[in-house]
Scaffold this motif. Structure first.
Motif, mmCIF file in Angstrom:
data_model
loop_
_atom_site.group_PDB
_atom_site.id
_atom_site.type_symbol
_atom_site.label_atom_id
_atom_site.label_comp_id
_atom_site.label_asym_id
_atom_site.label_seq_id
_atom_site.Cartn_x
_atom_site.Cartn_y
_atom_site.Cartn_z
ATOM 1 N N VAL A 182 0.830 -1.209 0.000
ATOM 2 C CA VAL A 182 0.000 0.000 0.000
ATOM 3 C C VAL A 182 0.862 1.256 0.000
ATOM 4 N N TYR A 183 1.844 1.327 0.879
ATOM 5 C CA TYR A 183 2.652 2.547 0.961
ATOM 6 C C TYR A 183 3.652 2.657 -0.183
ATOM 7 N N SER A 184 4.107 1.540 -0.702
ATOM 8 C CA SER A 184 4.963 1.607 -1.897
ATOM 9 C C SER A 184 4.148 2.092 -3.098
ATOM 10 N N GLY A 185 2.932 1.556 -3.243
ATOM 11 C CA GLY A 185 2.077 2.025 -4.327
ATOM 12 C C GLY A 185 1.699 3.482 -4.175
ATOM 13 N N LYS A 186 1.457 3.906 -2.925
ATOM 14 C CA LYS A 186 1.144 5.325 -2.694
ATOM 15 C C LYS A 186 2.313 6.220 -3.097
ATOM 16 N N ALA A 187 3.533 5.811 -2.749
ATOM 17 C CA ALA A 187 4.705 6.613 -3.105
ATOM 18 C C ALA A 187 4.860 6.708 -4.624
ATOM 19 N N ILE A 188 4.636 5.601 -5.310
ATOM 20 C CA ILE A 188 4.774 5.613 -6.773
ATOM 21 C C ILE A 188 3.717 6.509 -7.406
ATOM 22 N N ILE A 189 2.475 6.402 -6.934
ATOM 23 C CA ILE A 189 1.385 7.192 -7.522
ATOM 24 C C ILE A 189 1.582 8.682 -7.249
ATOM 25 N N ILE A 190 1.999 9.031 -6.037
ATOM 26 C CA ILE A 190 2.205 10.452 -5.716
ATOM 27 C C ILE A 190 3.343 11.038 -6.558
ATOM 28 N N ARG A 191 4.411 10.305 -6.704
ATOM 29 C CA ARG A 191 5.512 10.791 -7.553
ATOM 30 C C ARG A 191 5.063 10.909 -9.003
ATOM 31 N N LEU A 192 4.258 9.965 -9.465
ATOM 32 C CA LEU A 192 3.754 10.032 -10.840
ATOM 33 C C LEU A 192 2.830 11.234 -11.024
ATOM 34 N N MET A 193 1.957 11.481 -10.046
ATOM 35 C CA MET A 193 1.085 12.648 -10.128
ATOM 36 C C MET A 193 1.888 13.945 -10.091
ATOM 37 N N GLY A 194 2.939 13.985 -9.274
ATOM 38 C CA GLY A 194 3.782 15.170 -9.240
ATOM 39 C C GLY A 194 4.487 15.412 -10.563
ATOM 40 N N TYR A 195 4.879 14.335 -11.225
ATOM 41 C CA TYR A 195 5.532 14.482 -12.526
ATOM 42 C C TYR A 195 4.538 14.936 -13.593
ATOM 43 N N ILE A 196 3.312 14.394 -13.557
ATOM 44 C CA ILE A 196 2.310 14.741 -14.568
ATOM 45 C C ILE A 196 1.866 16.190 -14.432
ATOM 46 N N PHE A 197 1.641 16.649 -13.207
ATOM 47 C CA PHE A 197 1.120 17.994 -12.975
ATOM 48 C C PHE A 197 2.213 19.009 -12.671
ATOM 49 N N GLY A 198 3.450 18.655 -12.881
ATOM 50 C CA GLY A 198 4.553 19.590 -12.687
ATOM 51 C C GLY A 198 4.738 20.021 -11.240
ATOM 52 N N ALA A 199 4.534 19.104 -10.320
ATOM 53 C CA ALA A 199 4.682 19.429 -8.900
ATOM 54 C C ALA A 199 5.550 18.352 -8.226
ATOM 55 N N ILE A 200 6.742 18.165 -8.785
ATOM 56 C CA ILE A 200 7.627 17.120 -8.275
ATOM 57 C C ILE A 200 8.108 17.456 -6.862
ATOM 58 N N LYS A 201 8.442 18.716 -6.633
ATOM 59 C CA LYS A 201 8.927 19.129 -5.315
ATOM 60 C C LYS A 201 7.843 18.954 -4.252
ATOM 61 N N GLU A 202 6.624 19.348 -4.597
ATOM 62 C CA GLU A 202 5.518 19.211 -3.657
ATOM 63 C C GLU A 202 5.214 17.743 -3.354
ATOM 64 N N ALA A 203 5.323 16.905 -4.391
ATOM 65 C CA ALA A 203 5.077 15.475 -4.187
ATOM 66 C C ALA A 203 6.114 14.872 -3.239
ATOM 67 N N LYS A 204 7.372 15.258 -3.390
ATOM 68 C CA LYS A 204 8.418 14.756 -2.499
ATOM 69 C C LYS A 204 8.195 15.216 -1.058
ATOM 70 N N GLU A 205 7.800 16.487 -0.911
ATOM 71 C CA GLU A 205 7.573 16.992 0.440
ATOM 72 C C GLU A 205 6.384 16.303 1.101
ATOM 73 N N TYR A 206 5.335 16.041 0.315
ATOM 74 C CA TYR A 206 4.180 15.370 0.894
ATOM 75 C C TYR A 206 4.526 13.931 1.294
ATOM 76 N N LEU A 207 5.256 13.239 0.446
ATOM 77 C CA LEU A 207 5.682 11.885 0.778
ATOM 78 C C LEU A 207 6.562 11.874 2.022
#
Length: 293
Positions: A182-207
């Protein structure tokens, strides 16, 4: 002479003679014993609603001893066991992990504690890139998965009265693997969403925020998971419910910190609701299904 003596004497049967002697000698003894027993001890049997035996002794100043009807003095009452011997090995392993973190990564551990309420400390941990912090993070994340999986098993067994067979260890392994997935999948999805929406830094901070609170939750659950197999049965539900309360508190703090980060970065509310439904509520439903189904 012989005839005269025989005519003047009275013949008494031997049986009557024995009866008279027994009455004359034994009766006073019985009376004495009965008086001594009555004066020293009085037994009072009560048939009240409590169905108990009350023994009152005047020499003890009317001390009353209550003996329940179902009391088993010889056999005793067996302690209920849920085949928790394997928990000892898991708990020893968790203690070893905790000792490694405490003595090898103490500075990192104190910063993780401080990050619960201090946002700046959490940001500094994110910006610090060194192998020592990375190794400490791996140990704490592993400790979180072990403790939370063990807590789920204990809660299911002692509170929900589920899975009381010999497969509790298998249930623990399933819980552990489910949390990792669950948490590995969550990390992958959040990083993917950050890459798609141009919010990589925000995705890393949230993770980073998610795993900061997970690390602290694993540390706070450790005393609870250690105590459950060894405390009295009547105290187990209170301790496990307290652990569930702590889990909900950390989960609420994590959501609040996450939304705070997203608001600061001006992320759309639609995306936040989408994330909340897909990556927060759905994993909880999976864990609930694992416990109940």
């Amino acid at each position: 002479m012989v005839q005269n003596n025989s005519q003047n004497s009275t013949v008494i049967p031997i049986s009557e003679l024995n009866d008279s002697l027994s009455r004359e000698t034994i009766s006073p003894i019985n009376d004495t014993l009965n008086k001594s027993i009555d004066s020293s001890l009085k037994l009072t049997f009560s048939t009240s609603q409590s169905d108990s035996l009350l023994i009152s002794n005047p020499s003890l100043q009317d001390t009353i001893v209550s003996v329940p009807r179902n009391f088993q003095a010889e056999k005793g009452v067996p302690i209920t066991s849920f085949n928790s011997d394997w928990m000892v090995g898991v708990l020893l392993f968790a203690l070893v992990l905790m000792a490694i973190v405490r003595f090898s990564f103490s500075k990192y551990l104190f910063k993780v504690f401080d990050s619960i309420l201090n946002y700046q400390t959490a940001s500094n941990l994110l910006s610090e890139k060194n192998m020592r912090n990375l190794r400490g993070s791996i140990f704490l994340n592993f400790l979180f998965f072990v403790n939370l999986a063990l807590f789920l098993v204990q809660y299911a067994v002692y509170i929900l009265s589920l899975n009381q067979e010999n497969n509790n260890f298998i249930f623990f392994l399933y819980s552990f693997l489910l949390l990792v997935v669950v948490y590995s999948g969550k990390a992958i999805i959040i990083r993917l969403m950050g890459y798609i929406f141009g919010a990589i830094k925000e995705a890393k901070e949230y993770l980073h925020t998610v795993f900061i609170y997970n690390k602290n939750l694993g540390l706070f659950l450790l005393p609870i998971t250690i105590s459950v197999p060894f405390i009295a049965p009547y105290a187990t539900p209170m301790l496990l419910n307290f652990g569930l309360f702590i889990t909900l508190i950390f989960y609420t703090f994590r959501l609040f910190r996450g939304f705070k980060i997203l608001f600061r970065k001006h992320v759309s509310i639609f995306y936040m609701i989408l994330y909340l439904c897909a990556l927060e509520i759905f994993p909880l439903l999976m864990i609930y299904k694992l416990l109940v189904g």
